[in-house]
Write a protein that holds these residues in place. Structure first.
Motif, PDB file in Angstrom:
ATOM      1  N   ALA A 123       0.839  -1.204   0.000  1.00  0.00           N
ATOM      2  CA  ALA A 123       0.000   0.000   0.000  1.00  0.00           C
ATOM      3  C   ALA A 123       0.868   1.245   0.000  1.00  0.00           C
ATOM      4  CB  ALA A 123      -0.920  -0.007   1.217  1.00  0.00           C
ATOM      5  N   ILE A 124       1.945   1.210   0.778  1.00  0.00           N
ATOM      6  CA  ILE A 124       2.870   2.350   0.809  1.00  0.00           C
ATOM      7  C   ILE A 124       3.472   2.577  -0.573  1.00  0.00           C
ATOM      8  CG2 ILE A 124       5.038   3.203   1.758  1.00  0.00           C
ATOM      9  CD1 ILE A 124       4.406   1.675   4.328  1.00  0.00           C
ATOM     10  N   ARG A 125       3.943   1.482  -1.194  1.00  0.00           N
ATOM     11  CA  ARG A 125       4.538   1.603  -2.526  1.00  0.00           C
ATOM     12  C   ARG A 125       3.532   2.164  -3.527  1.00  0.00           C
ATOM     13  NH1 ARG A 125       8.911  -0.354  -5.004  1.00  0.00           N
ATOM     14  NH2 ARG A 125       9.445  -1.735  -3.262  1.00  0.00           N
ATOM     15  N   SER A 126       2.320   1.662  -3.498  1.00  0.00           N
ATOM     16  CA  SER A 126       1.303   2.107  -4.446  1.00  0.00           C
ATOM     17  C   SER A 126       1.010   3.597  -4.287  1.00  0.00           C
ATOM     18  CB  SER A 126       0.026   1.299  -4.250  1.00  0.00           C
ATOM     19  OG  SER A 126      -0.996   1.763  -5.107  1.00  0.00           O
ATOM     20  N   ILE A 127       0.843   4.052  -3.057  1.00  0.00           N
ATOM     21  CA  ILE A 127       0.516   5.462  -2.798  1.00  0.00           C
ATOM     22  C   ILE A 127       1.661   6.375  -3.225  1.00  0.00           C
ATOM     23  CG2 ILE A 127       0.084   7.151  -0.967  1.00  0.00           C
ATOM     24  CD1 ILE A 127      -1.409   4.883   0.530  1.00  0.00           C
ATOM     25  N   GLY A 212      14.592  13.687 -14.115  1.00  0.00           N
ATOM     26  CA  GLY A 212      15.068  12.302 -14.035  1.00  0.00           C
ATOM     27  C   GLY A 212      15.861  12.043 -12.768  1.00  0.00           C
ATOM     28  N   GLU A 213      16.695  13.017 -12.379  1.00  0.00           N
ATOM     29  CA  GLU A 213      17.499  12.856 -11.165  1.00  0.00           C
ATOM     30  C   GLU A 213      16.603  12.820  -9.925  1.00  0.00           C
ATOM     31  OE1 GLU A 213      21.320  15.028  -8.944  1.00  0.00           O
ATOM     32  OE2 GLU A 213      20.393  15.919 -10.727  1.00  0.00           O
ATOM     33  N   ARG A 214      15.582  13.697  -9.901  1.00  0.00           N
ATOM     34  CA  ARG A 214      14.693  13.704  -8.740  1.00  0.00           C
ATOM     35  C   ARG A 214      13.844  12.434  -8.696  1.00  0.00           C
ATOM     36  NH1 ARG A 214      10.871  18.740  -7.103  1.00  0.00           N
ATOM     37  NH2 ARG A 214       9.597  18.046  -8.856  1.00  0.00           N
ATOM     38  N   THR A 215      13.449  11.936  -9.856  1.00  0.00           N
ATOM     39  CA  THR A 215      12.691  10.690  -9.895  1.00  0.00           C
ATOM     40  C   THR A 215      13.514   9.530  -9.353  1.00  0.00           C
ATOM     41  OG1 THR A 215      11.375  11.435 -11.787  1.00  0.00           O
ATOM     42  CG2 THR A 215      11.502   9.060 -11.412  1.00  0.00           C
ATOM     43  N   ARG A 216      14.792   9.487  -9.724  1.00  0.00           N
ATOM     44  CA  ARG A 216      15.682   8.434  -9.217  1.00  0.00           C
ATOM     45  C   ARG A 216      15.827   8.549  -7.700  1.00  0.00           C
ATOM     46  NH1 ARG A 216      21.535   7.594  -9.133  1.00  0.00           N
ATOM     47  NH2 ARG A 216      21.787   9.741  -9.805  1.00  0.00           N
ATOM     48  N   TYR A 217      15.938   9.779  -7.214  1.00  0.00           N
ATOM     49  CA  TYR A 217      16.047  10.004  -5.770  1.00  0.00           C
ATOM     50  C   TYR A 217      14.801   9.500  -5.043  1.00  0.00           C
ATOM     51  CZ  TYR A 217      16.175  12.695  -1.388  1.00  0.00           C
ATOM     52  OH  TYR A 217      16.147  13.071  -0.067  1.00  0.00           O
ATOM     53  N   GLU A 218      13.636   9.834  -5.582  1.00  0.00           N
ATOM     54  CA  GLU A 218      12.397   9.434  -4.907  1.00  0.00           C
ATOM     55  C   GLU A 218      12.136   7.934  -5.053  1.00  0.00           C
ATOM     56  OE1 GLU A 218       9.427  12.178  -6.311  1.00  0.00           O
ATOM     57  OE2 GLU A 218      10.131  13.746  -4.948  1.00  0.00           O
ATOM     58  N   ASP A 219      12.587   7.332  -6.147  1.00  0.00           N
ATOM     59  CA  ASP A 219      12.528   5.864  -6.267  1.00  0.00           C
ATOM     60  C   ASP A 219      13.349   5.212  -5.161  1.00  0.00           C
ATOM     61  OD1 ASP A 219      10.815   5.194  -8.329  1.00  0.00           O
ATOM     62  OD2 ASP A 219      12.316   5.529  -9.880  1.00  0.00           O
ATOM     63  N   MET A 220      14.509   5.800  -4.916  1.00  0.00           N
ATOM     64  CA  MET A 220      15.358   5.284  -3.850  1.00  0.00           C
ATOM     65  C   MET A 220      14.663   5.416  -2.493  1.00  0.00           C
ATOM     66  SD  MET A 220      18.971   6.768  -2.459  1.00  0.00           S
ATOM     67  CE  MET A 220      18.050   8.061  -1.602  1.00  0.00           C
ATOM     68  N   MET A 221      14.031   6.566  -2.265  1.00  0.00           N
ATOM     69  CA  MET A 221      13.333   6.780  -0.999  1.00  0.00           C
ATOM     70  C   MET A 221      12.204   5.758  -0.815  1.00  0.00           C
ATOM     71  SD  MET A 221      14.938   9.274   0.436  1.00  0.00           S
ATOM     72  CE  MET A 221      13.882   9.935   1.710  1.00  0.00           C
ATOM     73  N   ILE A 222      11.497   5.467  -1.900  1.00  0.00           N
ATOM     74  CA  ILE A 222      10.424   4.468  -1.818  1.00  0.00           C
ATOM     75  C   ILE A 222      10.988   3.117  -1.414  1.00  0.00           C
ATOM     76  CG2 ILE A 222       8.743   3.149  -3.167  1.00  0.00           C
ATOM     77  CD1 ILE A 222       8.222   5.677  -4.815  1.00  0.00           C
ATOM     78  N   GLY A 224      13.697   2.492   0.203  1.00  0.00           N
ATOM     79  CA  GLY A 224      14.138   2.543   1.591  1.00  0.00           C
ATOM     80  C   GLY A 224      12.976   2.470   2.572  1.00  0.00           C
ATOM     81  N   ILE A 225      11.921   3.189   2.285  1.00  0.00           N
ATOM     82  CA  ILE A 225      10.751   3.190   3.173  1.00  0.00           C
ATOM     83  C   ILE A 225      10.100   1.813   3.200  1.00  0.00           C
ATOM     84  CG2 ILE A 225       8.409   4.131   3.422  1.00  0.00           C
ATOM     85  CD1 ILE A 225       9.580   6.811   2.374  1.00  0.00           C
ATOM     86  N   ILE A 226      10.015   1.172   2.042  1.00  0.00           N
ATOM     87  CA  ILE A 226       9.444  -0.177   1.988  1.00  0.00           C
ATOM     88  C   ILE A 226      10.310  -1.158   2.783  1.00  0.00           C
ATOM     89  CG2 ILE A 226       8.865  -2.122   0.482  1.00  0.00           C
ATOM     90  CD1 ILE A 226       6.929   0.246   0.326  1.00  0.00           C
ATOM     91  N   ALA A 227      11.635  -0.999   2.674  1.00  0.00           N
ATOM     92  CA  ALA A 227      12.539  -1.885   3.412  1.00  0.00           C
ATOM     93  C   ALA A 227      12.342  -1.711   4.919  1.00  0.00           C
ATOM     94  CB  ALA A 227      13.991  -1.593   3.031  1.00  0.00           C
ATOM     95  N   ILE A 228      12.130  -0.483   5.360  1.00  0.00           N
ATOM     96  CA  ILE A 228      11.867  -0.239   6.784  1.00  0.00           C
ATOM     97  C   ILE A 228      10.557  -0.911   7.195  1.00  0.00           C
ATOM     98  CG2 ILE A 228      11.359   1.526   8.512  1.00  0.00           C
ATOM     99  CD1 ILE A 228      13.212   3.417   6.947  1.00  0.00           C
ATOM    100  N   ALA A 229       9.539  -0.763   6.346  1.00  0.00           N
ATOM    101  CA  ALA A 229       8.233  -1.366   6.644  1.00  0.00           C
ATOM    102  C   ALA A 229       8.336  -2.885   6.739  1.00  0.00           C
ATOM    103  CB  ALA A 229       7.220  -0.971   5.574  1.00  0.00           C
ATOM    104  N   GLU A 230       9.248  -3.469   5.967  1.00  0.00           N
ATOM    105  CA  GLU A 230       9.402  -4.929   5.977  1.00  0.00           C
ATOM    106  C   GLU A 230      10.353  -5.403   7.064  1.00  0.00           C
ATOM    107  OE1 GLU A 230      10.627  -5.599   1.961  1.00  0.00           O
ATOM    108  OE2 GLU A 230       8.556  -5.745   1.216  1.00  0.00           O
TER     109      GLU A 230
END
Length: 246
Positions: A123-127, A212-222, A224-230
């Motif tokens: 759900a976090i990833r989807s949002i 593109g650079e900001r998208t890559r940054y936010e992909d990384m953040m996603i 990381g956040i998913i890894a924390i959730a898991e």
């Protein structure tokens, strides 16, 4: 401040004006009011006609990114995620609530809040991906505005050249007016091609690169956040996120 952008524009101006002087031309020969009005006015008119006001406003606002790009640091982002993961490991996900309230980035703050609320990883990833995709598309629309301007300006320059030649042909019996008509014809072409290739297309590509650079940054953040959730450990998360630096 992006020094390369300033250097690029300065070098373009110096190359055009300096080359003209070295060829024996006068600087004043490159400045023609009617030609500038035709090319700049026509290009803006065509762009305004095809673009909605919100997109146009956003494009004119985001052009400042060419000189003052938004701060994006993958290393800082990784450091943030590691701090969050350590905090979550020691105090649980609820321990991130204070950090989410102090987080200055809207995207990261939303991800942290989802963690605190106990949302499922998928759900976090989807949002977050919906937010990421929506903003990426809005930002790319700004780049497309400048691409359109780069496509229109050479054609408008040709229109200016034809108008100048018409002026010449209709005043053949008056030699005094031939010079201004010929000048408008050639200078309008220079304006159109120069604006497209030295300004509009480079600005569009610069904006695309920043998006593109900001998208890559936010992909990384996603990730990381998913890894924390898991519940992954901080060291494993760091190793995963450093893959984005390659």
């Amino acid at each position: 401040m992006d020094v390369l952008s300033l250097l690029g524009i300065t070098l373009a101006v110096v190359a055009i004006l300096g080359g003209n002087v070295l060829e024996g031309g006068a600087l004043s020969s490159l400045f023609n009011g009617p030609a500038a009005l035709i090319v700049i006015g026509g290009t803006l008119a065509a762009t305004i006609l095809q673009t909605s006001w919100p997109v146009l406003k956003r494009a004119f606002t985001q052009v400042r990114w060419v000189f003052v790009p938004p701060y994006i640091s993958m290393e800082d982002g990784i450091g943030k995620v590691i701090d969050w993961s350590v905090k979550a490991r020691k105090q649980g996900l609820l321990g991130l609530e204070g950090m989410s309230e102090k987080e200055p980035e809207n995207f990261a703050r939303k991800g942290l809040q989802l963690l605190v609320d106990g949302a499922e990883p998928e759900a976090i990833r989807s949002i977050l991906e919906v937010d990421l995709d929506a903003r990426e598309q809005r930002d790319l629309e700004s780049a497309r505005v400048y691409e359109a301007m780069g496509g229109y300006s050479p054609t408008i320059g040709i229109i200016g050249a034809v108008m100048g030649l018409i002026q010449v042909m209709t005043n053949l019996e008056n030699p005094e007016s031939l010079g201004s008509g010929i000048a408008t014809a050639f200078v309008a072409t220079i304006y159109g091609v120069a604006l497209a290739n030295l300004l509009f297309f480079p600005v569009a590509n610069k904006l695309r690169g920043i998006v593109g650079e900001r998208t890559r940054y936010e992909d990384m953040m996603i990730d990381g956040i998913i890894a924390i959730a898991e519940g992954e450990n901080p060291k494993s998360i760091e190793l995963r996120l450093r893959g984005f630096l390659q």
